[in-house]
Design a protein around this motif. Structure first.
Motif, PDB file in Angstrom:
ATOM      1  N   GLY A  57      32.765 101.386  37.920  1.00 28.32           N
ATOM      2  CA  GLY A  57      32.711 102.158  36.869  1.00 28.32           C
ATOM      3  C   GLY A  57      30.748 102.325  36.898  1.00 28.32           C
ATOM      4  N   TRP A  58      30.444 101.254  37.906  1.00 29.57           N
ATOM      5  CA  TRP A  58      28.530 102.121  37.711  1.00 29.57           C
ATOM      6  C   TRP A  58      28.386 103.654  38.811  1.00 29.57           C
ATOM      7  CZ3 TRP A  58      25.165  97.210  38.233  1.00 29.57           C
ATOM      8  CH2 TRP A  58      24.875  96.643  37.279  1.00 29.57           C
ATOM      9  N   GLY A  59      27.118 104.625  38.439  1.00 26.13           N
ATOM     10  CA  GLY A  59      26.954 105.383  38.340  1.00 26.13           C
ATOM     11  C   GLY A  59      25.263 105.109  39.366  1.00 26.13           C
ATOM     12  N   LYS A  60      24.198 105.755  39.643  1.00 22.99           N
ATOM     13  CA  LYS A  60      23.437 105.274  40.247  1.00 22.99           C
ATOM     14  C   LYS A  60      22.120 104.524  39.398  1.00 22.99           C
ATOM     15  CE  LYS A  60      19.148 107.515  42.639  1.00 22.99           C
ATOM     16  NZ  LYS A  60      18.625 108.925  43.462  1.00 22.99           N
ATOM     17  N   ASP A  61      21.988 105.914  38.079  1.00 20.19           N
ATOM     18  CA  ASP A  61      21.525 104.814  37.204  1.00 20.19           C
ATOM     19  C   ASP A  61      21.559 103.289  37.117  1.00 20.19           C
ATOM     20  OD1 ASP A  61      20.696 107.113  36.621  1.00 20.19           O
ATOM     21  OD2 ASP A  61      21.183 108.180  34.960  1.00 20.19           O
ATOM     22  N   GLU A  62      22.651 102.822  37.078  1.00 19.88           N
ATOM     23  CA  GLU A  62      23.025 101.094  36.948  1.00 19.88           C
ATOM     24  C   GLU A  62      22.672 101.180  37.444  1.00 19.88           C
ATOM     25  OE1 GLU A  62      25.905 103.345  33.996  1.00 19.88           O
ATOM     26  OE2 GLU A  62      25.253 104.120  36.410  1.00 19.88           O
TER      27      GLU A  62
ATOM     28  N   ASP B 268      32.867  99.066  48.817  1.00 20.99           N
ATOM     29  CA  ASP B 268      32.200  99.255  47.854  1.00 20.99           C
ATOM     30  C   ASP B 268      31.610  98.404  47.547  1.00 20.99           C
ATOM     31  OD1 ASP B 268      31.744 100.602  45.568  1.00 20.99           O
ATOM     32  OD2 ASP B 268      34.107 101.417  45.143  1.00 20.99           O
TER      33      ASP B 268
ATOM     34  N   TRP C 147      29.338  99.599  45.149  1.00 21.86           N
ATOM     35  CA  TRP C 147      29.173  99.207  43.337  1.00 21.86           C
ATOM     36  C   TRP C 147      30.485  98.525  42.668  1.00 21.86           C
ATOM     37  CZ3 TRP C 147      26.318 104.366  42.098  1.00 21.86           C
ATOM     38  CH2 TRP C 147      25.956 104.513  44.035  1.00 21.86           C
TER      39      TRP C 147
ATOM     40  N   ARG D 108      25.191 104.485  49.344  1.00 25.01           N
ATOM     41  CA  ARG D 108      26.724 104.690  49.521  1.00 25.01           C
ATOM     42  C   ARG D 108      27.816 104.995  50.636  1.00 25.01           C
ATOM     43  NH1 ARG D 108      30.463 102.647  45.776  1.00 25.01           N
ATOM     44  NH2 ARG D 108      31.337 104.565  44.449  1.00 25.01           N
TER      45      ARG D 108
ATOM     46  N   THR E 276      22.123 101.615  46.905  1.00 25.01           N
ATOM     47  CA  THR E 276      22.051 102.517  46.285  1.00 25.01           C
ATOM     48  C   THR E 276      21.838 104.007  47.529  1.00 25.01           C
ATOM     49  OG1 THR E 276      20.983 101.138  44.367  1.00 25.01           O
ATOM     50  CG2 THR E 276      21.647 103.542  44.417  1.00 25.01           C
TER      51      THR E 276
END
Length: 244
Positions: free
Chosen positions: A198-203, A193, A195, A184, A181
């Motif tokens: 469609g994932w962001g930091k919250d996910e 990559d 992640w 990145r 995380t």
């Protein structure tokens, strides 16, 4: 034979965390932990080398994984010679680190290192194609969770009580996903990559936190002041600060 002090000099450029850990272990335990760390770090540096293409990394990591099982220093280092100008010292001396391991635990460490090299080879071959939560969990298990199982076996070999494997794996996955995380931008610059789509930091944070309760159990398996507990405290506390 390389001394503990020499091992730590080689470690310094790569991990202040490991140098901190080394201050809390006995010489006997250090004689297992330090070559183990250098062996695993040498493999990791091949995966991270910006001068190597994914195809070169896949070939070289697979060759290292195969040769490690032969436990012959010259055979282990042979596939590295063609890359001697590209790779750091910690990678070029992988055969030395493997040879320095104590006999009793050495085969377990070498087997784990071989599996790590082959896992990284497969990820390089597919150019680190992480698309789903399951992909990320599998990557974190293969490059970190499985290694925490190895460290648990090292503690046990040195006379400490065994930790349940599921908690060791969760500890590795928690730390790995927290690192992914935070790293990145660095990973994207290196062509990875990691992640899910469609994932962001919250996910990413929520997924890392799903491993946190078991990671805490792993950390707290040993009492304060024991060598394994100091190891887990340093690693866990750094992960807790990641992204905070």
């Amino acid at each position: 034979m390389t001394s503990v002090d020499e091992w730590l000099e080689i470690v310094k450029p790569f991990s202040e965390r490991w140098v901190s850990i080394s201050r809390h272990v006995s010489r006997s335990l250090g004689e297992t932990l330090h070559p183990t760390y250098l062996l695993l770090r040498g493999i990791d540096e091949i995966e991270d080398d910006p001068a190597l293409s994914p195809g070169d990394k896949a070939w070289l990591l697979a060759a290292v994984g195969d040769s490690l099982l032969e436990r012959d220093r010259r055979r282990i280092e042979a596939p590295l010679l063609s890359r001697r100008y590209d790779l750091p010292e910690v990678s070029l001396r992988i055969g030395e680190w493997a040879a320095a391991l104590p006999e009793g635990i050495g085969p377990r460490v070498v087997d784990a290192a071989s599996n790590l090299a082959h896992s990284m080879s497969r990820w390089a071959r597919c150019e680190w194609s992480v698309h789903t939560e399951a992909d990320l969990g599998r990557y974190a298990y293969q490059v970190a969770g499985s290694l925490m199982m190895l460290y648990g076996d090292i503690w046990s070999w040195h006379g400490f009580p065994k930790i349940p494997y599921r908690d060791e794996v969760a500890f590795g996955q928690y730390v790995s996903i927290k690192d992914i995380t935070v790293d990145r931008d660095e990973d994207l610059a290196a062509g990875r990559d990691l992640w899910p789509t469609g994932w962001g930091k919250d996910e990413m944070t929520a997924y890392a936190d799903s491993f946190r309760p078991a990671a805490r159990r792993c950390r707290e398996h040993y009492g304060q002041g024991t060598e394994p507990r100091q190891f887990y405290d340093i690693v866990f506390d750094k992960a807790e600060l990641q992204g905070s």
